[in-house]
Design an enzyme around this catalytic site. Sequence first.
Site, PDB file in Angstrom:
ATOM      1  N   HIS A  15       0.855  -1.123  -0.242  1.00 25.71           N
ATOM      2  CA  HIS A  15      -0.008  -0.065   0.044  1.00 25.71           C
ATOM      3  C   HIS A  15       0.970   1.425  -0.034  1.00 25.71           C
ATOM      4  O   HIS A  15       0.578   2.277  -0.865  1.00 25.71           O
ATOM      5  CB  HIS A  15      -0.864  -0.149   1.208  1.00 25.71           C
ATOM      6  CG  HIS A  15      -1.410   1.349   1.606  1.00 25.71           C
ATOM      7  ND1 HIS A  15      -2.813   1.493   1.016  1.00 25.71           N
ATOM      8  CD2 HIS A  15      -1.165   2.096   2.438  1.00 25.71           C
ATOM      9  CE1 HIS A  15      -3.023   2.808   1.445  1.00 25.71           C
ATOM     10  NE2 HIS A  15      -2.164   3.188   2.192  1.00 25.71           N
ATOM     11  N   GLU A  16       1.581   1.080   0.844  1.00 24.29           N
ATOM     12  CA  GLU A  16       2.686   2.620   0.903  1.00 24.29           C
ATOM     13  C   GLU A  16       3.663   2.591  -0.477  1.00 24.29           C
ATOM     14  O   GLU A  16       3.756   3.906  -0.720  1.00 24.29           O
ATOM     15  CB  GLU A  16       3.694   2.417   2.353  1.00 24.29           C
ATOM     16  CG  GLU A  16       2.841   2.377   3.618  1.00 24.29           C
ATOM     17  CD  GLU A  16       1.955   3.495   3.799  1.00 24.29           C
ATOM     18  OE1 GLU A  16       2.456   4.496   3.291  1.00 24.29           O
ATOM     19  OE2 GLU A  16       1.022   3.181   4.482  1.00 24.29           O
ATOM     20  N   HIS A  19       1.843   4.432  -2.762  1.00 24.43           N
ATOM     21  CA  HIS A  19       1.869   5.906  -2.961  1.00 24.43           C
ATOM     22  C   HIS A  19       2.993   6.486  -3.388  1.00 24.43           C
ATOM     23  O   HIS A  19       2.991   7.572  -4.422  1.00 24.43           O
ATOM     24  CB  HIS A  19       2.006   6.470  -1.377  1.00 24.43           C
ATOM     25  CG  HIS A  19       0.387   6.334  -0.323  1.00 24.43           C
ATOM     26  ND1 HIS A  19      -0.568   7.202  -0.867  1.00 24.43           N
ATOM     27  CD2 HIS A  19       0.285   5.672   0.630  1.00 24.43           C
ATOM     28  CE1 HIS A  19      -1.431   6.706   0.112  1.00 24.43           C
ATOM     29  NE2 HIS A  19      -1.200   5.893   0.999  1.00 24.43           N
ATOM     30  N   GLU A  98      -5.604   7.238  -0.591  1.00 27.83           N
ATOM     31  CA  GLU A  98      -5.694   6.060   0.116  1.00 27.83           C
ATOM     32  C   GLU A  98      -6.483   5.056  -0.841  1.00 27.83           C
ATOM     33  O   GLU A  98      -5.812   3.842  -0.759  1.00 27.83           O
ATOM     34  CB  GLU A  98      -6.348   6.537   1.434  1.00 27.83           C
ATOM     35  CG  GLU A  98      -5.466   7.272   2.419  1.00 27.83           C
ATOM     36  CD  GLU A  98      -4.234   6.595   2.520  1.00 27.83           C
ATOM     37  OE1 GLU A  98      -4.178   5.669   2.853  1.00 27.83           O
ATOM     38  OE2 GLU A  98      -3.152   7.317   2.706  1.00 27.83           O
TER      39      GLU A  98
END
Length: 160
Positions: A15-16, A19, A98
């Site tokens: 997920h990070e 980003h 997100e």
Amino acid sequence: MEQVHDDEILAILGHELGHWKMGHTVTNFVISQLYTGASFYCFSLCFNSHELYRAFGFNDESRPVPTIIALLLFFQTIWAPIDKALSYVMTVFSRKCEFEADKFSVDLGMSQKLQSGLCKIHLENLGAMCPDPWYSTYHYSHPPLVERLSAMMAFDKKSK
């Protein structure tokens, strides 16, 4: 983080990395620099406004108003409504980012582990399970857990 297993940590890292891959980090940095520049530019336009200072009781034009007082007056009166509007726009943008990062992790095949890892972190942090939708839309930079889990389940259904 002791409750989270290694594969769940990998999903959260996915997920990070989403980003980073999607440019959210750089975009947020640029936006924050532009915001700061715009706020101080607007302050420079108001800095010599004797009317502003007179409205707050600084009537002696022969004595300069201390810069800290000028900054406080500007940011607490003139800039405050602008800040509220821009903060809301940034919150909406952050929530969008997100969901995109969640989708990135889902596309890596880590949906189930990301969901379980987020649930564990949410419980560990004592996050609100069902926050008021209006309140969370304005104040939460991350979507509520239930919204994120629903979106990940929808991503899973589309990919099958």
